[in-house]
Design an enzyme around this catalytic site. Structure first.
Site, mmCIF file in Angstrom:
data_model
loop_
_atom_site.group_PDB
_atom_site.id
_atom_site.type_symbol
_atom_site.label_atom_id
_atom_site.label_comp_id
_atom_site.label_asym_id
_atom_site.label_seq_id
_atom_site.Cartn_x
_atom_site.Cartn_y
_atom_site.Cartn_z
ATOM 1 N N LYS A 148 -93.276 32.139 -51.056
ATOM 2 C CA LYS A 148 -93.205 32.018 -49.878
ATOM 3 C C LYS A 148 -92.215 30.626 -49.527
ATOM 4 O O LYS A 148 -91.255 30.600 -48.923
ATOM 5 C CB LYS A 148 -94.270 32.074 -48.902
ATOM 6 C CG LYS A 148 -95.127 33.313 -49.176
ATOM 7 C CD LYS A 148 -96.146 33.390 -48.051
ATOM 8 C CE LYS A 148 -97.371 32.462 -48.465
ATOM 9 N NZ LYS A 148 -97.950 32.944 -49.708
ATOM 10 N N THR A 149 -92.790 29.655 -50.073
ATOM 11 C CA THR A 149 -92.021 28.413 -50.020
ATOM 12 C C THR A 149 -90.571 28.284 -50.738
ATOM 13 O O THR A 149 -89.722 27.792 -50.194
ATOM 14 C CB THR A 149 -92.893 27.081 -50.699
ATOM 15 O OG1 THR A 149 -94.327 27.037 -50.031
ATOM 16 C CG2 THR A 149 -92.320 25.794 -50.622
ATOM 17 N N ASP B 285 -95.782 25.828 -43.252
ATOM 18 C CA ASP B 285 -96.624 26.355 -44.486
ATOM 19 C C ASP B 285 -98.193 26.753 -43.678
ATOM 20 O O ASP B 285 -98.573 25.840 -42.803
ATOM 21 C CB ASP B 285 -97.018 25.776 -45.713
ATOM 22 C CG ASP B 285 -97.389 26.579 -46.669
ATOM 23 O OD1 ASP B 285 -97.440 27.833 -46.707
ATOM 24 O OD2 ASP B 285 -97.792 25.931 -47.853
ATOM 25 N N THR C 42 -100.964 32.998 -45.741
ATOM 26 C CA THR C 42 -101.780 33.747 -46.556
ATOM 27 C C THR C 42 -102.790 34.568 -45.782
ATOM 28 O O THR C 42 -103.561 35.379 -46.375
ATOM 29 C CB THR C 42 -102.525 32.777 -47.593
ATOM 30 O OG1 THR C 42 -103.409 32.022 -46.957
ATOM 31 C CG2 THR C 42 -101.500 32.093 -48.449
ATOM 32 N N ARG D 276 -96.523 31.846 -59.893
ATOM 33 C CA ARG D 276 -97.156 30.466 -60.165
ATOM 34 C C ARG D 276 -98.033 30.452 -61.086
ATOM 35 O O ARG D 276 -97.944 29.398 -62.100
ATOM 36 C CB ARG D 276 -97.877 30.228 -58.755
ATOM 37 C CG ARG D 276 -98.408 28.412 -58.607
ATOM 38 C CD ARG D 276 -98.946 28.199 -57.352
ATOM 39 N NE ARG D 276 -98.103 28.167 -56.408
ATOM 40 C CZ ARG D 276 -98.393 28.098 -55.149
ATOM 41 N NH1 ARG D 276 -99.904 28.279 -54.932
ATOM 42 N NH2 ARG D 276 -97.673 28.378 -53.956
#
Length: 354
Positions: A64-65, A109, A158, A217
């Site tokens: 997302k980032t 975020d 999230t 990640r």
């Protein structure tokens, strides 16, 4: 934090930033979201206007980032980064908004955790590019309208269910990021290995991908740890054998379960005979906080078919017993969730968008 710890943490962040894609064409997987974003951005650039506000939802670690930074790069604009918990007062948000240039991207975020006063201020900024700053208190308070340059808000969450209806409705584009397939993670690992200068074989990449929980990640983190093992105890090449030995050292098993995941399953099976058992009791048994068990361990264990949530508590499925090398107790048909055998294709190509 000591100087050495700070140096290591900074090195990890630099490595993570290095392997992140910079353009939409470099972004692996999430094919439907990528195509939709491509249309959105090209349409806006063709009209010479900022694109609609964008909401990205999904579990942690899926990009997302990275997508927020890609949006700014594709538009050729600047980006301001903040987070929901950091915006405690509406004045904090007003200061950020009024400092934006035309066409800038504001990335928030964990936007579901933004304070209520700041959220209400954000409504007018998103719709009318205007904020009302209240000066003073009581009967003498005055609202001063301030214009905001046209911008694009990219929100990431999230927990999309915690977003209020008015907030969600103000986003013109909403996308949900799904977990990656093993095939997509394999491509991602080869790309990351090239950037980091790590020699890696096909089966070595596949082994790491299969233990990465469908999360980029985690895949990149495991790649760096396997690289360390290969350089210290091997010839520097990440092979199948090297990956298996390295991940054994780091307590990551064939399904991607770590020490805490296995502790939860072991407590369920050995201490509570497979359950059902309450969350708090289970957390005490493994020496962790209930929130940690619920938010860190359970999502993957449930998705892998190793644990089931029932009205009476948590229950280990037959697949969990077998994964731990135990024989599940005999039970009447339907009396206990069977789950599924720990699937090698948990994140197979069938989950991939066309």
């Amino acid at each position: 934090m000591s100087e050495i710890s700070a140096f290591v943490a900074e090195g990890e962040q630099d490595a993570e930033a290095t392997v992140r894609p910079k353009r939409l064409a470099e972004f692996i997987a999430q094919h439907r979201v990528r195509d939709q974003l491509d249309l959105l951005l090209k349409g806006a650039m063709g009209r010479g206007t900022p694109p609609d506000h964008i909401l990205l939802s999904g579990p942690p670690g899926l990009g997302k980032t990275t997508l927020a930074n890609i949006v700014a790069a594709e538009l050729g604009s600047g980006i301001r980064v903040t987070s929901g918990p950091a915006i405690e007062r509406s004045g904090d948000l007003a200061a950020i908004l009024t400092s934006l240039a035309v066409g800038d991207v504001l990335f928030i975020d964990e936007i579901h955790r933004i304070a209520k006063p700041a959220e209400e201020l954000l409504y007018s900024a998103m719709e009318d590019f205007r904020v009302d700053v209240v000066v003073g208190k009581g009967p003498g308070a005055t609202a001063i309208p301030l214009d905001v340059e046209p911008f694009t808000l990219v929100g990431a969450t999230t927990r999309s269910g915690l977003l209020t209806g008015p907030m969600r409705d103000r986003f013109g584009f909403v996308a949900h990021l799904d977990f990656y397939s093993v095939e997509d993670l394999d491509l991602l690992l080869h790309r990351s290995a090239r950037i980091l200068g790590v020699p890696i074989t096909e089966d070595g990449a596949t082994e790491i991908a299969g233990r990465s929980r469908g999360t980029p990640r985690i895949a990149n983190r495991l790649l760096r740890r396997v690289r360390d093992y290969a350089e210290v105890r091997g010839d520097g090449t990440v092979t199948l054998e090297t990956a298996r030995e390295a991940l054994r050292v780091y307590d990551v098993d064939a399904l991607g379960l770590d020490r805490l995941d296995r502790a939860v399953l072991t407590a369920l099976v050995d201490s509570f005979k497979g359950g059902p058992v309450g969350l708090s009791t289970l957390a005490v048994a493994v020496g962790e906080q209930p929130d940690t068990v619920e938010e860190v361990c359970e999502p993957f264990l449930v998705r892998a078919g190793l644990l089931a949530r029932t009205p009476r508590g948590r229950v280990a499925t037959d697949a969990a017993w077998l994964h731990l090398g135990r024989n599940p107790p005999a039970a009447p048909a339907g009396a206990r969730p069977t789950g599924q055998n720990p699937p090698a294709d948990l994140f197979s190509a069938d989950r991939r968008f066309p």
